[in-house]
Design a protein around this motif. Sequence first.
Motif, PDB file in Angstrom:
ATOM      1  N   GLY A  88      10.967  -0.041  -9.444  1.00  0.00           N
ATOM      2  CA  GLY A  88      10.435  -1.310  -8.976  1.00  0.00           C
ATOM      3  C   GLY A  88      10.660  -1.552  -7.493  1.00  0.00           C
ATOM      4  N   HIS A  89      11.563  -0.770  -6.878  1.00  0.00           N
ATOM      5  CA  HIS A  89      11.794  -0.905  -5.446  1.00  0.00           C
ATOM      6  C   HIS A  89      10.889  -0.012  -4.617  1.00  0.00           C
ATOM      7  N   LEU A  90      10.088   0.821  -5.284  1.00  0.00           N
ATOM      8  CA  LEU A  90       9.145   1.652  -4.541  1.00  0.00           C
ATOM      9  C   LEU A  90       8.049   0.790  -3.918  1.00  0.00           C
ATOM     10  N   PRO A  91       7.520   1.192  -2.769  1.00  0.00           N
ATOM     11  CA  PRO A  91       6.381   0.466  -2.189  1.00  0.00           C
ATOM     12  C   PRO A  91       5.193   0.447  -3.157  1.00  0.00           C
ATOM     13  N   ARG A  92       4.369  -0.586  -3.038  1.00  0.00           N
ATOM     14  CA  ARG A  92       3.205  -0.736  -3.932  1.00  0.00           C
ATOM     15  C   ARG A  92       1.915  -0.707  -3.115  1.00  0.00           C
ATOM     16  N   LEU A  93       0.952   0.031  -3.650  1.00  0.00           N
ATOM     17  CA  LEU A  93      -0.388   0.022  -3.057  1.00  0.00           C
ATOM     18  C   LEU A  93      -1.070  -1.301  -3.402  1.00  0.00           C
ATOM     19  N   VAL A  94      -1.678  -1.935  -2.418  1.00  0.00           N
ATOM     20  CA  VAL A  94      -2.368  -3.199  -2.652  1.00  0.00           C
ATOM     21  C   VAL A  94      -3.732  -3.160  -1.968  1.00  0.00           C
ATOM     22  N   THR A  95      -4.655  -3.909  -2.509  1.00  0.00           N
ATOM     23  CA  THR A  95      -5.923  -4.168  -1.815  1.00  0.00           C
ATOM     24  C   THR A  95      -5.935  -5.642  -1.445  1.00  0.00           C
ATOM     25  N   ILE A  96      -6.381  -5.927  -0.255  1.00  0.00           N
ATOM     26  CA  ILE A  96      -6.283  -7.267   0.312  1.00  0.00           C
ATOM     27  C   ILE A  96      -7.667  -7.743   0.712  1.00  0.00           C
ATOM     28  N   SER A  97      -8.037  -8.927   0.230  1.00  0.00           N
ATOM     29  CA  SER A  97      -9.287  -9.563   0.639  1.00  0.00           C
ATOM     30  C   SER A  97      -9.000 -10.432   1.850  1.00  0.00           C
ATOM     31  N   ASP A  98      -9.656 -10.115   2.958  1.00  0.00           N
ATOM     32  CA  ASP A  98      -9.408 -10.850   4.193  1.00  0.00           C
ATOM     33  C   ASP A  98     -10.670 -10.842   5.035  1.00  0.00           C
ATOM     34  N   THR A  99     -11.060 -11.996   5.511  1.00  0.00           N
ATOM     35  CA  THR A  99     -12.259 -12.165   6.357  1.00  0.00           C
ATOM     36  C   THR A  99     -13.496 -11.545   5.720  1.00  0.00           C
ATOM     37  N   GLY A 100     -13.601 -11.673   4.389  1.00  0.00           N
ATOM     38  CA  GLY A 100     -14.791 -11.214   3.691  1.00  0.00           C
ATOM     39  C   GLY A 100     -14.826  -9.734   3.403  1.00  0.00           C
ATOM     40  N   SER A 101     -13.761  -8.997   3.692  1.00  0.00           N
ATOM     41  CA  SER A 101     -13.743  -7.557   3.450  1.00  0.00           C
ATOM     42  C   SER A 101     -12.510  -7.188   2.642  1.00  0.00           C
TER      43      SER A 101
END
Length: 449
Positions: A362-375
């Motif tokens: 659970g302390h490993l980094p996580r891949l995320v997708t981020i919605s920002d400025t329409g992209s």
Amino acid sequence: MKIASHTLPLSDFRIPCLFLLTCLMLVPGSLPADEEAAPEEIELLDFEVWNRERGYWFGEYTLLNASGNANYKASDDPTSGQFNYRKYYGFINLQVKGSELKQRNIFIRPALELEGKDLNSDGTVSINELDQFGFTSPYDYQIDLATTTATPMQDGIEAGLLPFDYTEATEKTFTANQTATDNSGNLSGSYFGIPTTTTIIGNDTVLYRVGNETLYQNQLTTLPGNGTRVRTAQGFFNGTPVYASFYRETRFEDDVDENGIVTRTAREKFLAKLAEFRQLHNVPEANQTADAEAFFTTGLEEPEPAASSEVPSLAQWKTIHFSPEERADPAISGDSADVDSDGMDTLMEYALVSDPWSPDPGHLPRLVTISDTGSQYLGLQYRRRAGTSSLSFTIESSVDLFAWAAEKQTVQMSLEDNGDGSLTETIRLDTPIKDRTQRFLRLRVRSLN
């Protein structure tokens, strides 16, 4: 801003993520003592028994004379001998560095409660009455309940010694310095001008001898390796046994929170217990060792571990989580080791505020997708140690898992203080995700020391 966290297996990601757990520096293990080395070049801490001896100790002690009683003998010094030797207390700082060993002791000697030993209630505690409680004295003691003073008496008259307050405890100090005598971890020194030798036997036994041709004391110490030690000593005068003692001791350890932060040092706990016992056993200021903190400083102490308001260095953090033997083994505590097999090496465990002995994916980094400025943007979210300038964190990307490049342009989306010495940081790439474009990310951590 909208952040989506991916929890599917890596192979299920359309845009997978790889985490690189790297380090640039290995800590070499300690080498065994050179058999040909001169004594002054010996590292005593290469011997396990001296690692077990080193530290701040508290003990309960019993000292008995040749008849099995405890001596209770007033003298011209009203703090000299009238105290309870059946159970007294010791505070010992024993430090080892290079070829030197130094120790500083303060013994708290509780007052003997005399009132309850006046069995016939005649206002005098006699030699015979003391003997019934296991104490040997050449004097009777006339006690004054109103002033809590005792006057030494002999044959019914005052013995010519100063009266003393029989409710007050006293202190006695002891200092010893020794140095290596050979390349086997043995020591020599002196005690009031009398030669002393210390011989180690294996990893758990120390034999201390006072005297050269004439034996004054033998002391045997057993250290099972669990932060305790037991000592017995036998004293002699002209070959005749005059006393024996039994010591039961426990070593203070640093208090460390789950994130490896030292919240209270062993030395702080040691000095606090000394203050507590001085008050508990009524040691008046006049009877206390002046400036105990200075007295207990040998000059061989290692730098204090970081306090809770400080950030421990990697080296300090390793002393918290690994024993001296483990720190000497790069396969266990080296920066690239992964002793708990959770995918994070030692450097990463430190950087991400994790426990090197407890698997914690659970302390490993996580891949995320981020919605920002329409992209939509690809990013990483990870914990990292707060307040340290000795680490660098870099996001690298690749399209084929072979050629990697640092992302020079990234955008920090959030930085949250977790209140436990760690921060949670979310960073996205500078360019949006493109359809059907494969891309891998990894987090690289470097030590800057």
